[in-house]
Scaffold this motif. Sequence first.
Motif, short mmCIF file in Angstrom:
data_model
loop_
_atom_site.label_atom_id
_atom_site.label_comp_id
_atom_site.label_asym_id
_atom_site.label_seq_id
_atom_site.Cartn_x
_atom_site.Cartn_y
_atom_site.Cartn_z
N ARG A 126 0.81 -1.21 0.00
CA ARG A 126 0.00 0.00 0.00
C ARG A 126 0.85 1.26 0.00
N ALA A 127 2.07 1.16 0.52
CA ALA A 127 2.97 2.30 0.53
C ALA A 127 3.63 2.53 -0.82
N GLY A 128 3.56 1.53 -1.69
CA GLY A 128 4.14 1.69 -3.01
C GLY A 128 5.40 0.90 -3.26
N VAL A 129 5.78 0.01 -2.34
CA VAL A 129 6.91 -0.88 -2.60
C VAL A 129 6.47 -1.84 -3.71
N ARG A 130 7.19 -1.84 -4.80
CA ARG A 130 6.74 -2.58 -5.98
C ARG A 130 6.96 -4.08 -5.81
N LEU A 131 5.85 -4.80 -5.78
CA LEU A 131 5.88 -6.25 -5.65
C LEU A 131 4.84 -6.85 -6.58
N THR A 236 -3.99 4.47 2.92
CA THR A 236 -3.15 4.23 1.75
C THR A 236 -2.46 5.51 1.30
N ALA A 237 -3.22 6.62 1.24
CA ALA A 237 -2.64 7.90 0.83
C ALA A 237 -1.54 8.34 1.81
N SER A 238 -1.76 8.12 3.10
CA SER A 238 -0.76 8.49 4.10
C SER A 238 0.50 7.66 3.97
N LEU A 239 0.33 6.36 3.74
CA LEU A 239 1.50 5.48 3.56
C LEU A 239 2.29 5.90 2.32
N ARG A 240 1.57 6.21 1.23
CA ARG A 240 2.24 6.63 0.00
C ARG A 240 3.03 7.93 0.22
N GLN A 243 6.09 7.21 2.34
CA GLN A 243 7.11 6.51 1.55
C GLN A 243 7.80 7.45 0.58
N THR A 244 7.04 8.34 -0.02
CA THR A 244 7.63 9.32 -0.93
C THR A 244 8.58 10.25 -0.18
N GLY A 245 8.15 10.72 0.99
CA GLY A 245 8.99 11.60 1.79
C GLY A 245 10.26 10.91 2.25
N ILE A 246 10.12 9.67 2.70
CA ILE A 246 11.29 8.91 3.14
C ILE A 246 12.26 8.71 1.99
#
Length: 281
Positions: A126-131, A236-240, A243-246
């Motif tokens: 959900r954070a966007g780690v591509r799997l 989901t939006a918060s996780l994304r 993840q983008t900020g990190i």
Amino acid sequence: MDHGLFGPESVTWKVMGEPILLVGGFRALLMQGLHPRAMRGVAQNSALMDPAEAWSRFVRTTEFVRVRTYGTAREVARAGARVRKIHASLTALDLDTGERFRLDDPDALLWVHVGEVDSYLSVARRAGVRLTDEEADRFVAEWRRAAEVVGLRPEDVPGSVGEMDDYIRACRPGLYFPPEVPHPLLRSLNAPLPARLTPLKPMFPMLTVLAFATLPRWARRLYGLPATPLGDLWATASLRALQTGIGLVPAQVRYSPDARRARKAQQAQKARQEAVAGRAG
């Protein structure tokens, strides 16, 4: 080289080094809390609101996850033996049946394992780690090795996302949050931290709220919290966004030393594979 349970070709090393998985770790604890025996085993054998005890338990758990993920075979075996010995020596009271049970109760251990794997995988994707779906199944299958470390038989543990979902669905009728245990959301408002870590207290309510929001709607309801599709979208939006900020933080700072070593080994493995493919071509 001894890479322990996993290694550079594993999906586990691709996923577990991501800092966003801290949210997954908190979500895993919330999933654990919905299994009455698993939660009572913890609550009756630790001073949950004692800062020294709560923090030391958190540190021990974090270290166990680190060793199990990145440690050598010998380090993993030693850590596993220690955990199994502790679980076998402690008991708790099932307030529903009046029965005493050991903390190595297989049903409770299996739920904790699945809750952990499901949490890591759900938060990462959900954070966007591509799997890919195939990689997600491999991740679940790889963690059967981790389940064996705590005393479970690999064949009794879900080996794919579908098997894991079926297991969780089958467990749902028996799940609830034990009413005698302090609610995690209320505890987060006054997180039991050592005095030296007091400045970190403000982040715990925010982290707990996000971890709650990433739970399935049925799990949030069991905690007495709102559960709507809008909450799912917010999580989901918060996780994304996180993840983008990190991702803007330099890798030398963003990743732990173990994760950096794992990434280096993965890059070397990929280079070797490309070299072999080039020679074959």
